[in-house]
Design a protein around this motif. Structure first.
Motif, PDB file in Angstrom:
ATOM      1  N   PHE A 134       0.845  -1.195   0.000  1.00 24.44           N
ATOM      2  CA  PHE A 134       0.000   0.000   0.000  1.00 24.44           C
ATOM      3  C   PHE A 134       0.883   1.250   0.000  1.00 24.44           C
ATOM      4  N   PRO A 135       1.548   1.541  -1.111  1.00 24.53           N
ATOM      5  CA  PRO A 135       2.474   2.680  -1.136  1.00 24.53           C
ATOM      6  C   PRO A 135       1.817   4.016  -0.840  1.00 24.53           C
ATOM      7  N   SER A 136       0.541   4.154  -1.177  1.00 27.36           N
ATOM      8  CA  SER A 136      -0.131   5.433  -0.927  1.00 27.36           C
ATOM      9  C   SER A 136      -0.245   5.723   0.567  1.00 27.36           C
ATOM     10  N   VAL A 137      -0.354   4.677   1.387  1.00 22.85           N
ATOM     11  CA  VAL A 137      -0.432   4.864   2.836  1.00 22.85           C
ATOM     12  C   VAL A 137       0.888   5.409   3.360  1.00 22.85           C
ATOM     13  N   VAL A 138       1.997   4.850   2.883  1.00 24.89           N
ATOM     14  CA  VAL A 138       3.316   5.322   3.297  1.00 24.89           C
ATOM     15  C   VAL A 138       3.566   6.729   2.765  1.00 24.89           C
ATOM     16  N   SER A 139       3.136   6.993   1.542  1.00 21.12           N
ATOM     17  CA  SER A 139       3.299   8.336   0.977  1.00 21.12           C
ATOM     18  C   SER A 139       2.585   9.380   1.819  1.00 21.12           C
ATOM     19  N   ALA A 140       1.391   9.043   2.274  1.00 16.81           N
ATOM     20  CA  ALA A 140       0.621   9.980   3.102  1.00 16.81           C
ATOM     21  C   ALA A 140       1.324  10.233   4.432  1.00 16.81           C
ATOM     22  N   ALA A 141       1.890   9.182   5.011  1.00 17.66           N
ATOM     23  CA  ALA A 141       2.585   9.341   6.292  1.00 17.66           C
ATOM     24  C   ALA A 141       3.845  10.182   6.133  1.00 17.66           C
ATOM     25  N   LEU A 142       4.596   9.944   5.057  1.00 15.75           N
ATOM     26  CA  LEU A 142       5.828  10.691   4.831  1.00 15.75           C
ATOM     27  C   LEU A 142       5.551  12.144   4.448  1.00 15.75           C
ATOM     28  N   LYS A 143       4.425  12.381   3.823  1.00 14.71           N
ATOM     29  CA  LYS A 143       4.075  13.756   3.453  1.00 14.71           C
ATOM     30  C   LYS A 143       3.910  14.630   4.689  1.00 14.71           C
ATOM     31  N   LYS A 144       3.446  14.037   5.774  1.00 15.03           N
ATOM     32  CA  LYS A 144       3.285  14.784   7.014  1.00 15.03           C
ATOM     33  C   LYS A 144       4.639  15.210   7.589  1.00 15.03           C
TER      34      LYS A 144
END
Length: 262
Positions: free
Chosen positions: A241-251
């Motif tokens: 689920f790369p989008s989940v990690v992307s969202a976390a890293l965006k923060k």
């Protein structure tokens, strides 16, 4: 444990030194590879049974130097294990990273391990304990802002390792990928240390990586091992689920970019 002859690149770095001490203490013979003859000699002389080990100076960013290195290794002894540990890193904005730095990173982190594997395979195929250990990184599975070129190089090393594992699946050779999280070595700039502290990222000591590598020497089947929690969980999460990690890293991006710009 059987006494193995191990070629270790990047022997004088933080992880390399810990690997050399651990391997020598376990009774193995080492071929230490690095760029500084004086540092290599001092490292060898400080190991257990120093006369059992030798060192070779080589510039692993040079294809010609690697060919010469492989010839020198073949002239001196059999080889059981190749540990591709040498590497370099760079932290900063990709658009501000010098092309020479990017090229050097790809040469050392990807091309050198590939060339060494190719050059030493004829020797290693003669061993009953043939093994390659490629020292990767958690950033070889998770793209991280500020480490764009480094991530690209370690993604490349991971892909090379995976393909090699499958190509040698029917042979008596184990191909391992060992991926630490952040490690406390001189490779980390003050900016990286400060950023990791603010983000709450943990870092391990080089000796932890060395202990993991020692365990891999007993593993006859190819494997991938990721060190650190929750980093190894995020490796799996990013694959699914790369989008989940992307969202976390965006923060965290504002903090990362602040340090990367410095």
């Amino acid at each position: 444990m059987t006494t193995l002859t191990i070629v270790l690149t990047g022997a004088c770095g933080g992880i390399g030194r810990a690997l050399a001490i651990a391997f020598a203490s376990a009774g193995h013979k080492l071929v230490l590879v690095g760029r500084n003859a004086e540092a290599l000699a001092a490292l060898r002389d400080g190991l257990e049974r120093p006369r059992s080990h030798r060192y070779l100076v080589a510039d692993l960013s040079s294809a010609a130097s690697i060919i010469e290195l492989c010839t020198d290794i073949a002239d001196g002894s059999a080889v059981d294990v190749l540990v591709n540990n040498a590497g370099t890193s760079s932290f900063g904005l990709f658009t501000e990273t010098d092309d020479a730095v990017i090229e050097q990173m790809l040469q050392l982190n990807v091309l050198a391990p590939m060339r060494l594997c190719k050059g030493l395979m004829p020797l290693m195929r003669k061993s009953q304990h043939a093994m390659v250990i490629n020292i990767g990184s958690g950033f070889g599975s998770i793209g991280f802002a500020g480490f764009t070129a480094y991530c690209a190089s370690k993604f490349g090393l991971r892909g090379f390792t995976e393909a090699l594992q499958r190509e040698f699946a029917n042979e008596n050779m184990a191909i391992h990928y060992l991926a630490p999280r952040a490690v406390n070595t001189a490779m980390n700039s003050a900016n990286i240390v400060a950023m990791n502290a603010e983000l709450g990222n943990k870092a391990d000591e080089p000796e932890l990586v060395a202990r993991a590598a020692l365990e891999l020497l007993r593993c006859k089947k190819s494997s991938n091992r990721y060190l650190g929690w929750p980093e190894r969980f995020f490796v799996s999460l990013n694959a699914l689920f790369p989008s989940v990690v992307s969202a976390a890293l965006k923060k965290q991006l504002a903090i990362i970019l602040r340090y990367a710009r410095n």
